[in-house]
Design a protein around this motif. Structure first.
Motif, mmCIF file in Angstrom:
data_model
loop_
_atom_site.group_PDB
_atom_site.id
_atom_site.type_symbol
_atom_site.label_atom_id
_atom_site.label_comp_id
_atom_site.label_asym_id
_atom_site.label_seq_id
_atom_site.Cartn_x
_atom_site.Cartn_y
_atom_site.Cartn_z
ATOM 1 N N ARG A 355 0.827 -1.210 0.000
ATOM 2 C CA ARG A 355 0.000 0.000 0.000
ATOM 3 C C ARG A 355 0.859 1.257 0.000
ATOM 4 N NH1 ARG A 355 -5.141 -2.030 3.763
ATOM 5 N NH2 ARG A 355 -5.552 -3.834 2.430
ATOM 6 N N ASP A 356 2.110 1.104 -0.470
ATOM 7 C CA ASP A 356 2.973 2.266 -0.641
ATOM 8 C C ASP A 356 2.496 3.120 -1.810
ATOM 9 O OD1 ASP A 356 4.372 1.273 1.459
ATOM 10 O OD2 ASP A 356 6.302 1.132 0.426
ATOM 11 N N THR A 357 1.754 2.506 -2.746
ATOM 12 C CA THR A 357 1.076 3.281 -3.788
ATOM 13 C C THR A 357 -0.412 2.962 -3.703
ATOM 14 O OG1 THR A 357 0.967 1.706 -5.638
ATOM 15 C CG2 THR A 357 3.084 2.827 -5.260
ATOM 16 N N VAL A 358 -1.223 3.758 -4.380
ATOM 17 C CA VAL A 358 -2.672 3.560 -4.353
ATOM 18 C C VAL A 358 -3.118 2.498 -5.352
ATOM 19 C CG1 VAL A 358 -3.313 5.266 -6.115
ATOM 20 C CG2 VAL A 358 -4.831 4.893 -4.143
ATOM 21 N N VAL A 359 -2.207 1.970 -6.150
ATOM 22 C CA VAL A 359 -2.574 1.008 -7.192
ATOM 23 C C VAL A 359 -3.206 -0.249 -6.601
ATOM 24 C CG1 VAL A 359 -1.681 -0.495 -9.018
ATOM 25 C CG2 VAL A 359 -0.893 1.872 -8.849
ATOM 26 N N GLU A 360 -2.682 -0.719 -5.492
ATOM 27 C CA GLU A 360 -3.249 -1.913 -4.855
ATOM 28 C C GLU A 360 -4.713 -1.684 -4.493
ATOM 29 O OE1 GLU A 360 -4.548 -4.122 -1.258
ATOM 30 O OE2 GLU A 360 -4.024 -1.987 -1.383
ATOM 31 N N ARG A 361 -5.024 -0.503 -4.012
ATOM 32 C CA ARG A 361 -6.405 -0.187 -3.636
ATOM 33 C C ARG A 361 -7.287 -0.045 -4.878
ATOM 34 N NH1 ARG A 361 -7.000 3.176 1.872
ATOM 35 N NH2 ARG A 361 -9.025 2.339 2.501
ATOM 36 N N ILE A 362 -6.753 0.551 -5.918
ATOM 37 C CA ILE A 362 -7.490 0.665 -7.175
ATOM 38 C C ILE A 362 -7.787 -0.726 -7.727
ATOM 39 C CG2 ILE A 362 -7.359 1.430 -9.588
ATOM 40 C CD1 ILE A 362 -5.655 3.808 -8.595
ATOM 41 N N PHE A 363 -6.799 -1.610 -7.653
ATOM 42 C CA PHE A 363 -6.960 -2.983 -8.126
ATOM 43 C C PHE A 363 -8.121 -3.671 -7.418
ATOM 44 C CE2 PHE A 363 -6.021 -7.507 -7.497
ATOM 45 C CZ PHE A 363 -5.881 -7.952 -8.813
ATOM 46 N N ARG A 364 -8.196 -3.538 -6.105
ATOM 47 C CA ARG A 364 -9.262 -4.188 -5.345
ATOM 48 C C ARG A 364 -10.621 -3.591 -5.666
ATOM 49 N NH1 ARG A 364 -9.047 -3.160 -0.158
ATOM 50 N NH2 ARG A 364 -7.152 -1.914 -0.043
ATOM 51 N N ASP A 365 -10.705 -2.289 -5.701
ATOM 52 C CA ASP A 365 -12.012 -1.648 -5.918
ATOM 53 C C ASP A 365 -12.537 -1.865 -7.328
ATOM 54 O OD1 ASP A 365 -13.169 0.829 -3.848
ATOM 55 O OD2 ASP A 365 -11.388 -0.302 -3.301
ATOM 56 N N THR A 366 -11.650 -1.831 -8.314
ATOM 57 C CA THR A 366 -12.127 -2.010 -9.683
ATOM 58 C C THR A 366 -12.544 -3.451 -9.948
ATOM 59 O OG1 THR A 366 -9.818 -2.244 -10.450
ATOM 60 C CG2 THR A 366 -10.855 -0.075 -10.667
ATOM 61 N N ARG A 367 -12.077 -4.395 -9.133
ATOM 62 C CA ARG A 367 -12.576 -5.772 -9.264
ATOM 63 C C ARG A 367 -14.061 -5.824 -8.915
ATOM 64 N NH1 ARG A 367 -14.863 -9.313 -10.405
ATOM 65 N NH2 ARG A 367 -14.365 -11.524 -10.517
ATOM 66 N N ALA A 368 -14.469 -5.082 -7.905
ATOM 67 C CA ALA A 368 -15.882 -5.050 -7.523
ATOM 68 C C ALA A 368 -16.743 -4.402 -8.604
ATOM 69 C CB ALA A 368 -16.043 -4.303 -6.201
ATOM 70 N N PHE A 369 -16.163 -3.491 -9.373
ATOM 71 C CA PHE A 369 -16.905 -2.758 -10.407
ATOM 72 C C PHE A 369 -17.486 -3.701 -11.452
ATOM 73 C CE2 PHE A 369 -16.333 0.476 -14.103
ATOM 74 C CZ PHE A 369 -17.690 0.761 -14.095
ATOM 75 N N ARG A 370 -16.896 -4.851 -11.660
ATOM 76 C CA ARG A 370 -17.403 -5.807 -12.640
ATOM 77 C C ARG A 370 -18.674 -6.505 -12.152
ATOM 78 N NH1 ARG A 370 -12.359 -9.451 -13.526
ATOM 79 N NH2 ARG A 370 -13.935 -10.846 -14.413
ATOM 80 N N ILE A 371 -19.071 -6.252 -10.902
ATOM 81 C CA ILE A 371 -20.244 -6.916 -10.321
ATOM 82 C C ILE A 371 -21.396 -5.946 -10.093
ATOM 83 C CG2 ILE A 371 -21.094 -8.138 -8.271
ATOM 84 C CD1 ILE A 371 -18.311 -9.437 -8.070
ATOM 85 N N TYR A 372 -21.133 -4.809 -9.432
ATOM 86 C CA TYR A 372 -22.270 -3.935 -9.121
ATOM 87 C C TYR A 372 -22.782 -3.188 -10.356
ATOM 88 C CZ TYR A 372 -18.502 -0.418 -8.251
ATOM 89 O OH TYR A 372 -17.405 0.405 -8.325
ATOM 90 N N ASP A 373 -24.024 -2.739 -10.255
ATOM 91 C CA ASP A 373 -24.750 -2.116 -11.379
ATOM 92 C C ASP A 373 -24.845 -3.052 -12.586
ATOM 93 O OD1 ASP A 373 -25.171 0.097 -9.868
ATOM 94 O OD2 ASP A 373 -24.448 1.542 -11.335
#
Length: 392
Positions: A355-373
């Motif tokens: 978590r030294d960069t925000v990429v790890e967090r972006i990776f996790r959140d964008t995985r959820a994007f394929r499910i909601y809506d």
């Protein structure tokens, strides 16, 4: 088709102003402990909202009567992408889900009294809201499985049921509740209701631990036990809940694409900077084709996603439903953005999984994007059915 790929100057300038605000004011908050595993706290949200007001970029999509700029969909495409450059950016300028979608729905459907009581405080950022449709074992990708019920009792509605994965429920100021009517000639028809929060008949059973962490209030399980609402608590017309849900969802899913595209840009920038400076096997990392090809694929995915968003936004601004285009954009963007996040993390190597960069967090959140809506599979199924039946 008179598609113009040169957006109005005012939109470009506002997007640039928003991006500058996000870089200068919002990104420094990304290490703030108030960004928790269940999303940013309300204290952090309010602090960033105030900074956005000072910078003149707060709630530009909101109608002018509530202090916004009334941006159309093309304008939102530019500005929301700029806001998404930080995962805290949409919350900061008040265009995050579910509030942005609820603002749009009430702006289209709500009565004058509902606009003042519910829409105005939300549009002005004084409260948050939630949209209660998804159920455990019930309504989700298939809203026809709705189990929550509403029956009339004199001059009141009585609502019973359980919802889950309700984004932003914790500490929300009001809720839109979808329920099917029980009894009477409209029995079984979905209807939307507005309810102030808190209410003793509405209980947040628990906040779910989820893969994503960018939504204020997290995702909750909520129970409704003999919730009594006045007869005029109906949003829109009785029995048209599914239709109104589509009024909300078509532009709302596109807004998700806009915001997450900004995060894809951020991941690509971080990966590019790393590839330009990190050395391995005698040369810069980016000089290795395996890495440069991933950056090229990222650029193409970002370009494709942006074109899809702009085209759908253009159609919505023309007054078209754009149901097919909205579905295609949701699949194209959610999958393309996930690929960008994945490749960016891969380029960063060991650094990417920290978590030294925000990429790890972006990776996790964008995985959820394929499910909601709407999961990718549901959109593909709907599109395929229309193609086969000749309706597309």
């Amino acid at each position: 088709m008179d598609i113009n790929f040169a957006p109005p100057t005012e939109f470009v300038e506002l997007a640039e102003k928003t991006k500058a605000f996000v870089v200068a004011k919002v990104i420094p908050y990304e290490k703030d402990p108030r960004w928790t595993s269940h999303g940013p706290t309300d204290e952090l949200r309010i602090e960033l909202n105030n900074l956005a007001r000072e910078a003149g970029v707060f709630a530009p999509h909101v109608a002018t009567e509530f202090g916004g700029r009334g941006l159309n969909q093309v304008g939102r495409a530019l500005v929301f992408e700029a806001a998404g450059y930080s995962m805290l950016g949409p919350m900061a300028i008040h265009c995050a889900s579910p509030d942005e979608g609820n603002i749009h729905l009430l702006d289209v459907v709500a009565r004058p009294d509902q606009r003042e009581h519910f829409l105005r405080p939300l549009a002005e950022g004084k409260v948050r809201s939630c949209f209660c449709m998804t159920e455990p074992g019930g309504a989700g990708s298939d809203p026809g499985m709705l189990q929550t019920t509403a029956r009339q009792d004199g001059n009141e509605w009585v609502i019973n049921g359980t919802k889950w994965l309700i984004t932003g429920a914790d500490n929300a100021g009001w809720a839109i509740i979808m329920a099917k009517l029980e009894g009477g000639p409209m029995s079984g028809h979905a209807t939307l209701f507005l309810a102030d929060l808190p209410n003793p008949a509405i209980k947040i059973e628990r906040t779910l631990d989820t893969i994503d962490s960018s939504f204020t209030g997290g995702h909750a399980v909520m129970s409704f036990t003999d919730l009594r609402l006045p007869a005029d608590a109906v949003l829109g017309e009785i029995g048209k809940g599914f239709r109104y849900a589509q009024v909300r969802l078509a532009p709302a899913r596109l807004s998700h694409c806009m915001r997450w595209l900004g995060s894809a840009n951020r991941a690509q920038d971080i990966a590019t900077d790393y590839a330009r400076t990190r050395e391995a096997f005698g040369k810069k990392l980016g000089e290795h084709e395996g890495v440069s090809f991933m950056l090229a694929d990222n650029a193409m995915d970002i370009h494709l996603a942006r074109l899809s968003i702009w085209h759908t936004a253009w159609m919505l601004d023309r007054g078209e439903r754009a149901s097919n285009e909205s579905s295609m954009s949701k699949v194209i963007c959610s999958e393309a953005i996930a690929r960008v996040a994945d490749r960016s993390l891969q380029i960063l190597g060991g650094l990417g999984i920290t978590r030294d960069t925000v990429v790890e967090r972006i990776f996790r959140d964008t995985r959820a994007f394929r499910i909601y809506d709407g999961p990718s599979e549901v959109h593909r199924w709907a599109l395929g059915a229309r193609i086969v039946s000749g309706k597309m």
